[in-house]
Design an enzyme around this catalytic site. Structure first.
Site, PDB file in Angstrom:
ATOM      1  N   LEU A 504       0.817  -1.212   0.000  1.00  0.00           N
ATOM      2  CA  LEU A 504       0.000   0.000   0.000  1.00  0.00           C
ATOM      3  C   LEU A 504       0.844   1.252   0.000  1.00  0.00           C
ATOM      4  O   LEU A 504       0.425   2.301  -0.470  1.00  0.00           O
ATOM      5  CB  LEU A 504      -0.928   0.023   1.227  1.00  0.00           C
ATOM      6  CG  LEU A 504      -1.969  -1.104   1.316  1.00  0.00           C
ATOM      7  CD1 LEU A 504      -2.688  -1.034   2.649  1.00  0.00           C
ATOM      8  CD2 LEU A 504      -2.958  -0.989   0.159  1.00  0.00           C
ATOM      9  N   GLY A 505       2.021   1.181   0.546  1.00  0.00           N
ATOM     10  CA  GLY A 505       2.881   2.361   0.616  1.00  0.00           C
ATOM     11  C   GLY A 505       4.083   2.105   1.484  1.00  0.00           C
ATOM     12  O   GLY A 505       4.260   1.020   2.052  1.00  0.00           O
ATOM     13  N   GLN A 506       4.927   3.123   1.580  1.00  0.00           N
ATOM     14  CA  GLN A 506       6.150   3.001   2.371  1.00  0.00           C
ATOM     15  C   GLN A 506       6.463   4.333   3.023  1.00  0.00           C
ATOM     16  O   GLN A 506       6.337   5.381   2.407  1.00  0.00           O
ATOM     17  CB  GLN A 506       7.328   2.584   1.480  1.00  0.00           C
ATOM     18  CG  GLN A 506       8.619   2.368   2.259  1.00  0.00           C
ATOM     19  CD  GLN A 506       9.657   1.618   1.447  1.00  0.00           C
ATOM     20  OE1 GLN A 506       9.339   0.981   0.467  1.00  0.00           O
ATOM     21  NE2 GLN A 506      10.900   1.692   1.875  1.00  0.00           N
ATOM     22  N   GLY A 507       6.830   4.278   4.289  1.00  0.00           N
ATOM     23  CA  GLY A 507       7.194   5.480   5.029  1.00  0.00           C
ATOM     24  C   GLY A 507       8.574   5.341   5.608  1.00  0.00           C
ATOM     25  O   GLY A 507       9.336   4.437   5.268  1.00  0.00           O
ATOM     26  N   GLY A 508       8.911   6.261   6.515  1.00  0.00           N
ATOM     27  CA  GLY A 508      10.240   6.255   7.100  1.00  0.00           C
ATOM     28  C   GLY A 508      10.491   5.058   7.999  1.00  0.00           C
ATOM     29  O   GLY A 508      11.635   4.693   8.252  1.00  0.00           O
ATOM     30  N   GLY A 510       9.020   1.874   7.549  1.00  0.00           N
ATOM     31  CA  GLY A 510       8.871   0.586   6.900  1.00  0.00           C
ATOM     32  C   GLY A 510       7.748   0.610   5.876  1.00  0.00           C
ATOM     33  O   GLY A 510       7.275   1.673   5.470  1.00  0.00           O
ATOM     34  N   VAL A 512       3.892  -0.780   4.295  1.00  0.00           N
ATOM     35  CA  VAL A 512       2.539  -1.173   4.703  1.00  0.00           C
ATOM     36  C   VAL A 512       1.930  -2.006   3.588  1.00  0.00           C
ATOM     37  O   VAL A 512       1.987  -1.616   2.411  1.00  0.00           O
ATOM     38  CB  VAL A 512       1.664   0.061   4.994  1.00  0.00           C
ATOM     39  CG1 VAL A 512       0.272  -0.379   5.427  1.00  0.00           C
ATOM     40  CG2 VAL A 512       2.298   0.921   6.073  1.00  0.00           C
ATOM     41  N   LYS A 526       1.718  -3.335   8.889  1.00  0.00           N
ATOM     42  CA  LYS A 526       2.867  -2.422   8.901  1.00  0.00           C
ATOM     43  C   LYS A 526       4.092  -3.212   9.353  1.00  0.00           C
ATOM     44  O   LYS A 526       4.189  -3.632  10.497  1.00  0.00           O
ATOM     45  CB  LYS A 526       2.589  -1.257   9.845  1.00  0.00           C
ATOM     46  CG  LYS A 526       3.732  -0.259   9.997  1.00  0.00           C
ATOM     47  CD  LYS A 526       3.301   0.847  10.957  1.00  0.00           C
ATOM     48  CE  LYS A 526       4.422   1.810  11.256  1.00  0.00           C
ATOM     49  NZ  LYS A 526       4.007   2.848  12.235  1.00  0.00           N
ATOM     50  N   ASP A 623       3.120  13.863  15.897  1.00  0.00           N
ATOM     51  CA  ASP A 623       3.407  13.718  14.463  1.00  0.00           C
ATOM     52  C   ASP A 623       2.122  13.787  13.650  1.00  0.00           C
ATOM     53  O   ASP A 623       1.914  13.005  12.723  1.00  0.00           O
ATOM     54  CB  ASP A 623       4.143  12.404  14.202  1.00  0.00           C
ATOM     55  CG  ASP A 623       4.847  12.395  12.840  1.00  0.00           C
ATOM     56  OD1 ASP A 623       5.117  13.496  12.306  1.00  0.00           O
ATOM     57  OD2 ASP A 623       5.129  11.316  12.314  1.00  0.00           O
TER      58      ASP A 623
END
Length: 813
Positions: A504-508, A510, A512, A526, A623
């Protein structure tokens, strides 16, 4: 009679004093009638920057430039006449405004040494120096005619841009000094390219010298030291319709600058007020592998290896003699012709097998890649490359998409950490040979290491189970019994082994993935990266904290998994993903009419109110931002990502921390600058978020319009009585009073002083119209960007001071 003589004498003395005062040049701006002379300086209104004549140690040349005022050693950030210096002894030189409205530097013989050369006459112009370091020439209506920010030298200041406009052909680059004591343009320059995705380059003349790698919307991938915290301080804006690509430093601190040295090194410096010195915040790598094309085409550089260069598997040095002598620039060539080339060159190709792709990990991706826009996942990227014989390699990067290479792979580098996967096309026979060779090597060593491997496996398994059990016991003690503890095998099954099609996506922290449990329930998984900035404590914090929170506007945590090194969180799946996927997408934002946006604003406010006041323990999120607001199928908002949240009991109001975490642009001033956070820090973030929802603009997207951020733009519209102009043009004006009230509340939430901001209880009442709204105070920023077409009284813009010496002396860097 004596009285009359005395009065006349006083009048004469007064007139002489006035004339002397005017001759000294004490004024507030440079105007046609008030030039700047070598014994004067122009100072910005906040006494941050100073402009004037200067010489460098040991030089007889004289220049006009801008430097930091009252800092020692100072830093010259801009030079006007770097190619044509004045003579040091020329005390009759002046910086003035000519009859054509242009700024002109004249020597003692009235010859023009430097000029702005802006076409078109103006009846009246004046020049001012701003606290941002921008020297601006304005016309009679205070419209900007020329800016020093558009004519950079070797230094990039916050809000200043370098880049390219392919439509006009205009390029703005940093150009080095010839030496530390000579500002004449040197041989090195730094800028960004217009390709997609863009890259930053340093050139030596016209030859590439260093390359940043591709911009992945957060950082340049070829700069491993450019971590998330640094990356969030820089921005690359690319507008395909306008044909522009610009790089800028997105920082609140004016005492930060990037510059290119005479030797071509790129550095970011920051003034440390405690140490009273300039400190290096970031510097480009200075090893041989950072030099462009060190190992030539199809060569890979690794500074930890000896020798540092090797050929990609399936390739050999083009010249063994040169390669062995340490000259690798001619690179490598294929050992065997690609099978797809044979297919096109021969008619009997039925027995020729397809080429294979050899995957390389932790790589700085090569130069000259092409972005393929119509590919949605990694499998599609491979399929596209496989079906095009000219495609020599591909890489699928989550924040970019599919990239392919049709030319020789140049400037490859292997990192010990970070980097991306790169798949290189090789002939099928060669791929099989490599695998066969690898099998032989593996079999020859297995016997010797089998016992040791088993021992290590058992030991690691024991430690992992011990760690996992310890975590589980602690979580049980912390009242997290309602959460499900999932096995890693069940997670693998649910996500199809973390397939890219499920991503679904990627953040800082890890990636998802979308998953489906055995009972058919859809979940969001996640998976924290092993190199994630979110460590064990943050992971446990999120589990323990969110398990205690139950509210319709908070995302629901269903369970977790802790096996070995794996740290996995399982959330409810929300079909509409995050708010930013709608709000900042030109094709989707129209789906968010005002009714939906107001519903989202109210839902976020109620969720924050629950965290601050109504939950069993007070929680500060720390955040809150658009990407951390998830939307369910009915567009109801849910606050997510509690890894950085803090939980408190009792009446504790303010907390001080040495570790500043969160996202720049959403941080309150007292937190970003002093590490102090409270409930009002979340209120500030909510205010930024609210204004973004109303406007459909990112907080950091208005530099090209002359504003430091969305907050300064909103305040300007508010103070001019044009608040509704902030509204997203994708929305129809349906509830102007409600929209205006929301803007009003947003400005109240982003006031500088925490005590001036309302608490979330008041915010909820204000949004519903149940509370009167006080007038907001103007947000004060570390420095204010110039606002176009705004008339500012001259006495507020700049101050001119007179030096007591004959010239301004600034130390070299």
């Amino acid at each position: 009679m004596r009285l009359m003589i005395s009065w006349c004498s006083c009048l004469v003395i007064f007139c002489l004093l006035q004339a002397s005062h005017k001759a000294s040049g004490v004024a507030y701006n440079i105007t046609p009638s008030e030039p700047l002379f070598p014994n004067q300086t122009l100072v910005s209104s906040g006494n941050i920057f100073e402009l004037g004549f200067f010489t460098l140690n040991g030089s007889e040349n004289q220049y006009v430039g801008i430097w930091y005022k009252n800092l020692r050693p100072s830093k010259i950030v801009w030079v006007a006449n770097r190619e044509r210096p004045l003579v040091y002894t020329d005390r009759s030189a002046k910086l003035t405004i000519g009859s054509d409205g242009n700024l002109k530097l004249m020597d003692g013989q009235e010859s023009i040494v430097w000029s702005t050369n802006v076409s078109g006459r103006s009846n009246y112009t004046l020049a001012v120096l701003f606290d941002s370091g921008n020297f601006v020439l304005k016309d009679g209506n205070y419209g900007e005619i020329w800016r020093s920010f558009d004519d950079p030298t070797d230094t990039l200041l916050p809000t200043m841009k370098i880049g390219v406009n392919v439509r006009t052909g205009v390029k703005k680059s940093l150009i080095s000094w010839r030496s530390d004591s000579d500002p004449f343009p040197g041989s090195f320059s730094t800028g960004v390219t217009s390709e997609t995705p863009p890259q930053a380059f340093t050139w030596n003349g016209s030859t590439p010298y260093r390359r940043s790698g591709q911009w992945d919307k957060a950082k340049f991938m070829g700069l491993p030291t450019m971590d998330q915290s640094y990356g969030s301080g820089c921005t690359v804006e690319q507008d395909a319709q306008q044909g522009t690509t610009y790089f800028s430093i997105n920082r609140y601190d004016v005492f930060v600058y990037m510059f290119i040295s005479p030797g071509g090194s790129l550095t970011i410096m920051r003034w440390d007020d405690g140490a009273k010195a300039w400190l290096t915040e970031w510097a480009a790598a200075n090893d041989t592998c950072a030099i462009y094309g060190t190992c030539g085409p199809f060569g890979v550089c690794n500074s930890l290896n000896s020798p540092i260069c090797r050929c990609i598997d399936g390739f050999v040095p083009k010249s063994n003699e040169e390669w062995n002598s340490g000259n690798w620039t001619r690179g490598c060539v294929r050992e065997m012709e690609l099978n797809c080339k044979k297919n096109t060159s021969t008619s009997t190709s039925t027995n020729i097998k397809e080429d294979a792709f050899w995957q390389m990990s932790q790589m700085k991706l090569p130069d000259s890649g092409d972005y393929v826009s119509d590919v949605e996942d990694e499998e599609g990227c491979e399929s596209w490359c496989r079906s095009n014989c000219s495609c020599l390699a591909y890489s699928y990067v989550s924040n970019i998409g599919c990239m392919v290479w049709n030319k020789d792979l140049i400037d490859l580098q292997e990192f010990p950490r970070a980097g991306e996967d790169l798949s290189v096309r090789v002939a099928h026979v060669k791929a099989g040979g490599l695998r066969h060779k690898a099998v032989i090597i593996s079999l020859s060593t297995i016997a010797g290491i089998m016992f040791f491997a088993v021992y290590v496996f058992v030991l690691c398994k024991w430690r992992a189970n011990k760690t996992g059990n310890a975590w589980q016991e602690q979580l049980k003690q912390d009242d997290s019994r309602e959460l499900t503890l999932y096995s890693f095998d069940s997670i693998l099954l649910a996500t199809n082994k973390f397939s890219t099609t499920s991503k679904l996506g990627q953040g800082g922290f890890g990636s998802v993935y979308k998953g489906k449990l055995k009972d058919g329930k859809e979940v969001a998984v996640k998976r924290l990266s092993s190199t994630s900035a979110q460590g064990v404590e943050e992971f446990k914090n999120e589990i323990i904290l969110i398990s205690k929170l139950q509210h319709r506007n908070l995302v629901k945590l269903m369970g977790y998994c802790t096996e070995g090194e794996e740290k996995i969180l399982v959330y409810e799946y929300l079909s509409n993903k995050s708010l930013d996927t709608f709000l900042f997408d030109s094709g989707k934002k129209a789906e968010l009419d005002w009714g939906k946006r107001f519903q989202i604003i109210q839902g976020i406010a109620r969720g924050l109110l629950y965290l601050h006041r109504d939950s069993c323990r007070r929680v500060i999120h720390r955040d809150l931002k658009v990407s951390n607001i998830l939307l369910d199928e009915k567009m109801n908002p849910k606050i997510s990502d509690f890894g950085l949240a803090r939980m408190f009991e009792g009446t504790q109001v303010l907390v001080n921390t040495r570790k500043i975490v969160g996202t720049l642009g959403y941080m309150s001033p007292e937190y970003a600058m002093g590490g102090i956070f409270s409930e009002r820090s979340d209120v500030y973030s909510f205010g930024v978020l609210l204004l973004e929802i109303v406007s459909g603009k990112k907080n950091t997207s208005l530099y090209d319009q002359g504003y430091m951020n969305l907050l300064s733009y909103a305040w300007q519209l508010w103070s001019d009585g044009k608040a509704l102009d902030l509204m997203d043009v994708a929305m129809a004006v349906s509830s102007p009073l409600e929209i205006t009230r929301c803007i009003h509340v947003g400005l109240l939430c982003v006031q500088d002083h925490a005590t001036d901001r309302p608490n979330m209880s008041n915010v909820v009442l204000m949004l519903s119209g149940e509370s009167d709204l006080p007038q907001p105070r103007q947000p004060m920023f570390t420095f204010q960007a110039e606002r176009p077409n705004r008339s500012i009284p001259p006495q507020q813009e700049s101050i001119r001071s007179v030096n007591t010496i004959t010239n301004t002396l600034v130390e070299g860097r």
